[in-house]
Design a protein around this motif. Structure first.
Motif, mmCIF file in Angstrom:
data_model
loop_
_atom_site.group_PDB
_atom_site.id
_atom_site.type_symbol
_atom_site.label_atom_id
_atom_site.label_comp_id
_atom_site.label_asym_id
_atom_site.label_seq_id
_atom_site.Cartn_x
_atom_site.Cartn_y
_atom_site.Cartn_z
ATOM 1 N N TYR A 12 -4.229 6.384 7.128
ATOM 2 C CA TYR A 12 -3.045 6.072 6.316
ATOM 3 C C TYR A 12 -3.373 6.250 4.832
ATOM 4 O O TYR A 12 -4.519 6.129 4.413
ATOM 5 C CB TYR A 12 -2.615 4.628 6.560
ATOM 6 N N GLY A 13 -2.355 6.541 4.045
ATOM 7 C CA GLY A 13 -2.483 6.545 2.597
ATOM 8 C C GLY A 13 -2.396 7.903 1.937
ATOM 9 O O GLY A 13 -2.385 7.994 0.709
ATOM 10 N N SER A 31 3.512 9.092 2.431
ATOM 11 C CA SER A 31 4.394 8.184 3.168
ATOM 12 C C SER A 31 4.977 8.860 4.411
ATOM 13 O O SER A 31 5.209 8.209 5.436
ATOM 14 C CB SER A 31 5.521 7.681 2.263
ATOM 15 N N ASP A 81 2.290 8.816 7.082
ATOM 16 C CA ASP A 81 2.130 7.450 7.580
ATOM 17 C C ASP A 81 3.263 7.067 8.525
ATOM 18 O O ASP A 81 3.035 6.406 9.551
ATOM 19 C CB ASP A 81 2.077 6.463 6.416
ATOM 20 N N VAL A 126 -7.670 3.803 7.050
ATOM 21 C CA VAL A 126 -7.079 4.135 5.748
ATOM 22 C C VAL A 126 -7.944 5.182 5.055
ATOM 23 O O VAL A 126 -9.179 5.113 5.082
ATOM 24 C CB VAL A 126 -6.955 2.872 4.865
ATOM 25 N N TRP A 175 -6.516 6.766 -2.878
ATOM 26 C CA TRP A 175 -6.052 5.837 -3.917
ATOM 27 C C TRP A 175 -6.174 6.506 -5.290
ATOM 28 O O TRP A 175 -7.174 7.156 -5.600
ATOM 29 C CB TRP A 175 -6.899 4.567 -3.882
ATOM 30 N N TRP A 204 -2.479 -1.444 -3.200
ATOM 31 C CA TRP A 204 -2.356 -0.189 -2.455
ATOM 32 C C TRP A 204 -2.788 -0.365 -0.997
ATOM 33 O O TRP A 204 -2.035 -0.067 -0.087
ATOM 34 C CB TRP A 204 -3.209 0.877 -3.141
ATOM 35 N N HIS A 246 -0.538 -2.744 1.125
ATOM 36 C CA HIS A 246 0.714 -2.117 1.555
ATOM 37 C C HIS A 246 0.482 -1.228 2.772
ATOM 38 O O HIS A 246 1.243 -1.267 3.750
ATOM 39 C CB HIS A 246 1.292 -1.300 0.397
ATOM 40 N N LEU A 247 -0.577 -0.425 2.737
ATOM 41 C CA LEU A 247 -0.873 0.466 3.857
ATOM 42 C C LEU A 247 -1.241 -0.314 5.114
ATOM 43 O O LEU A 247 -0.833 0.046 6.221
ATOM 44 C CB LEU A 247 -2.014 1.416 3.490
ATOM 45 N N TRP A 248 -2.013 -1.383 4.933
ATOM 46 C CA TRP A 248 -2.429 -2.191 6.094
ATOM 47 C C TRP A 248 -1.222 -2.835 6.761
ATOM 48 O O TRP A 248 -1.152 -2.916 7.992
ATOM 49 C CB TRP A 248 -3.443 -3.243 5.672
ATOM 50 N N ASN A 280 1.714 -1.521 6.882
ATOM 51 C CA ASN A 280 2.403 -0.461 7.617
ATOM 52 C C ASN A 280 1.687 -0.084 8.905
ATOM 53 O O ASN A 280 2.312 0.120 9.947
ATOM 54 C CB ASN A 280 2.539 0.785 6.730
#
Length: 369
Positions: free
Chosen positions: A52-53, A56, A59, A85, A90, A97, A100-102, A104
């Motif tokens: 992820y990351g 969007s 993801d 991730v 980043w 950051w 937010h990804l975690w 999702n």
């Protein structure tokens, strides 16, 4: 028929506990006991290299694939074996950051009320959170079984989770899940990929011995970590396997620290599950232990190769008599039975001999390009 290991006689399980031995061994004090279902089965879905990351859109597609896979097998537990991730994505400025990804990437499990545990890959902590901060973040969710390992050994996610029986009167675990942190780059100062260090192996052996003494028997165990042990490469070079190696070889520990030898010595680990090499999905049996890559799950990062579908390796445990089977569940919900993966026989045109990115290897991995 799903590929089956030889049966291992075992009794079932019961209560949860936390055990500390010489400040090394800890049996995970999980928030809710893992137990087999009323039919004596337990299913684990291995997500690996979600990455992820990177965008969007990627993801969102990864989350959709996770949902399809989870709905197909309805597992009792998800294990994420690293690089969940892409920390390198980043921008160095964006706050929260990783958090937010975690949120999702765990949402597909949250939506289905499925517990999970994870261990680190080599990219997870390259963003705005370090390893300790990531574990602290994950532990805030009641569905997470992730543990902070002992602070006096290498790595962060070194812990063990017991699976108990649905029979509440039986206190002996059906199986144990060892999570190990294989670090990132280099091992003991040797160029290449990370490893499970000797002090982590000592922790594993002491934990295994303590649990054997407590329960009066060897409990079958599975080990999960990101970077494969060199024995994956030895197996591919010398023995029949099922599945494919289309990556730049096997990007294994740059130093063989003796982890596989410890598994053999202790006699409890029946299977080892890794990720890291996105274009490999082979498995086989090496000196009595199943060594199995997962299937790359996420859309981020390189791979998988043309013609492959993303997916997950699914592990299925039967309590009594103890049996372990596995298969690949793909992004579209289709299944690849373990014995349906293509057969590989050793040959001189497909031998690697050295872990990629090491001094003696002439191969630079996809991850390093």
């Amino acid at each position: 028929n799903k590929t089956m290991l030889p049966q291992i006689k075992t009794r079932s399980v019961g209560i949860i506990l936390c055990l500390i031995i010489i400040n090394y061994a800890c049996l995970a004090n999980v928030k809710a006991e893992l137990r087999t279902r009323s039919d004596g089965t337990f299913t684990i879905t291995q997500f690996t290299d979600l990455h992820y990351g990177e965008s969007s859109v990627r993801d969102s597609i990864s989350a959709y694939f996770q949902g399809v896979i989870l709905d197909a097998d309805k597992p009792d537990l998800v294990v994420m074996t690293g690089d969940s991730v892409s920390g390198y994505a980043w921008n160095g400025k964006e706050n929260n950051w990783f958090e937010h990804l975690w949120s999702n990437l765990t949402q597909p499990m949250i939506d289905r009320n499925i517990q999970w545990a994870f261990t680190f890959g080599n990219h997870d902590d390259e963003g705005d959170l370090n390893r300790v901060e990531i574990v602290n973040l994950d532990q805030k969710n009641s569905l997470s079984l992730t543990q902070m390992g002992p602070s006096n050994i290498n790595g962060t996610t070194n812990y063990v989770i017991p699976i108990f029986s649905h029979d509440l009167n039986n206190p002996i675990p059906v199986a144990l899940l060892y999570m190990l942190d294989s670090s990132d780059d280099n091992c003991e100062g040797v160029t290449g990929w990370g490893c499970v260090y000797p002090n982590q192996i000592t922790w594993y052996k002491q934990t295994s011995s303590a649990l054997r003494e407590k329960y009066g028997k060897i409990i079958p165990a599975m080990a999960f970590f990101h970077i494969p042990v060199p024995e994956f490469m030895y197996m591919w070079d010398n023995l029949p396997c099922l599945g494919q190696l289309t990556d730049t070889g096997v990007c294994c520990f740059s130093v063989n620290t003796g982890l596989f030898a410890a598994f053999k010595e202790m006699g409890d680990v029946i299977s080892v599950h890794c990720g890291h090499d996105h274009d490999n999905d082979f498995y086989g049996e090496y000196e009595g232990i199943i060594l199995a890559y997962g299937r790359k799950t996420g859309v981020g990062g390189y791979g998988p190769p043309l013609g492959w579908k993303r997916g997950a390796r699914v592990l299925h445990i039967q309590e009594s008599p103890f049996q372990f089977t596995h298969w690949l569940r793909q992004e579209d919900g289709s299944i690849v039975e373990a014995d349906q993966q293509p057969v590989h026989f050793p040959n001189t045109t497909s031998q690697w001999k050295y872990c990629c990115d090491t001094v003696n290897s002439s191969v630079t991995s996809n991850c390093k390009h």
